[in-house]
Motif scaffolding. Structure first.
Motif, PDB file in Angstrom:
ATOM      1  N   ILE A  76       0.840  -1.199   0.000  1.00 12.79           N
ATOM      2  CA  ILE A  76       0.000   0.000   0.000  1.00 12.79           C
ATOM      3  C   ILE A  76       0.876   1.251   0.000  1.00 12.79           C
ATOM      4  O   ILE A  76       0.580   2.235  -0.687  1.00 12.79           O
ATOM      5  N   ASP A  77       1.974   1.227   0.740  1.00  8.50           N
ATOM      6  CA  ASP A  77       2.922   2.346   0.721  1.00  8.50           C
ATOM      7  C   ASP A  77       3.480   2.543  -0.688  1.00  8.50           C
ATOM      8  O   ASP A  77       3.665   3.674  -1.143  1.00  8.50           O
ATOM      9  N   SER A  78       3.749   1.440  -1.372  1.00 10.54           N
ATOM     10  CA  SER A  78       4.241   1.521  -2.740  1.00 10.54           C
ATOM     11  C   SER A  78       3.189   2.119  -3.664  1.00 10.54           C
ATOM     12  O   SER A  78       3.491   2.953  -4.527  1.00 10.54           O
ATOM     13  N   LEU A  79       1.926   1.701  -3.471  1.00  9.91           N
ATOM     14  CA  LEU A  79       0.825   2.280  -4.255  1.00  9.91           C
ATOM     15  C   LEU A  79       0.708   3.781  -4.022  1.00  9.91           C
ATOM     16  O   LEU A  79       0.511   4.555  -4.954  1.00  9.91           O
ATOM     17  N   MET A  80       0.833   4.188  -2.760  1.00 15.49           N
ATOM     18  CA  MET A  80       0.717   5.607  -2.440  1.00 15.49           C
ATOM     19  C   MET A  80       1.841   6.408  -3.082  1.00 15.49           C
ATOM     20  O   MET A  80       1.649   7.568  -3.468  1.00 15.49           O
ATOM     21  N   GLY A  81       3.018   5.808  -3.223  1.00 16.68           N
ATOM     22  CA  GLY A  81       4.107   6.490  -3.910  1.00 16.68           C
ATOM     23  C   GLY A  81       3.748   6.782  -5.357  1.00 16.68           C
ATOM     24  O   GLY A  81       3.989   7.885  -5.865  1.00 16.68           O
ATOM     25  N   THR A  82       3.133   5.802  -6.028  1.00 18.32           N
ATOM     26  CA  THR A  82       2.696   5.990  -7.409  1.00 18.32           C
ATOM     27  C   THR A  82       1.603   7.044  -7.492  1.00 18.32           C
ATOM     28  O   THR A  82       1.613   7.913  -8.377  1.00 18.32           O
TER      29      THR A  82
END
Length: 261
Positions: free
Chosen positions: A172-178
């Motif tokens: 989810i943190d990776s998604l938020m980065g995108t």
């Protein structure tokens, strides 16, 4: 098999330690995989002791979760691929694994973070309908995908606190980065500047220092005193029109039409 058993017990101790001893687990897993290969359990075929298969599945599942906790996505991909034999070919013979759907859910979120939407839906279609609708670990990535398609980024952000397992938060943190980068690109196009507090909220940061770090990476100007962030303006691309060539071509075209008539 006795060596394999002792390594397996050592892996369990490292994995279940509070906190998990990821370094030791990561060192033990390759040795265990070699042992599984030698015992014919990594890619089982023919008559195999089902209790040994349960142990092999457990080792691979611990490997998959250890990979996520270590932020090693390629390793997770390999473990998930190896687990497919146990989750499909031997599903009717082995007792259910409590880790199967948490790991399947992690794989679905991984596909989302890599923007592999077609693979996400193909993988989802292979699961029973009741699992998709009722299983918490599968429903979570399904909701994430729907919110991403809707552009409901605040729901994606809030989903971090509702994650059914700690490992889900990494993706989810990776998604938020995108998502942040997409929002930032829109802000650069739509505005010349924004109040700092508005930029913090729009980009889903919890504090101003995180915004400052993000702004520096994108080349924005931060005015702490004025409480404003100014976006790097991209110069308009100017395309020179070859007027003389166009006029000459038009006159030539007109003369040729006149000759035809």
């Amino acid at each position: 098999m006795s060596d394999l058993k002792s390594l397996y017990l050592a892996l369990q101790r490292a994995f279940y330690a509070q906190p998990s001893d990821l370094k030791t687990a990561t060192e033990l897993l390759p040795q265990l995989k070699i042992g599984l290969i030698q015992a014919g359990l990594l890619l089982p075929q023919g008559d195999v002791n089902f209790q040994d298969l349960v142990v092999a599945r457990d080792i691979l599942e611990i490997g998959a979760l250890t990979s996520i906790r270590s932020r090693d996505i390629p390793s997770f991909d390999r473990y998930f691929s190896q687990l497919q034999t146990f989750y499909t070919d031997y599903a009717s013979n082995l007792p259910p694994s409590k880790r199967e759907y948490p790991i399947r859910g992690l794989n679905l979120i991984r596909l989302l973070t890599q923007n592999r939407i077609a693979d996400f839906h193909t993988t989802l279609e292979s699961l029973p309908a009741d699992v998709i609708s009722d299983n918490t670990f599968i429903r979570h990535p399904v909701n994430l995908e729907r919110w991403l398609m809707e552009g409901s980024y605040s729901k994606v952000w809030n989903a971090r606190e509702e994650a059914p397992a700690e490992e889900y938060k990494f993706f989810i943190d990776s998604l938020m980065g995108t998502i942040r980068n997409e929002i930032a690109s829109c802000e650069e196009t739509a505005y010349e500047s924004l109040p700092l507090k508005d930029a913090v909220n729009l980009l889903f940061f919890t504090n101003q220092s995180d915004l400052v770090t993000f702004a520096q990476q994108r080349g924005w100007e931060i005015d702490i005193t004025g409480g404003v962030v100014r976006f790097a303006q991209k110069g308009e691309e100017k395309m020179e029109i070859p007027k003389q060539k166009l006029i000459a071509a038009s006159l030539l075209y007109a003369r040729e039409l006149e000759q035809i008539v």
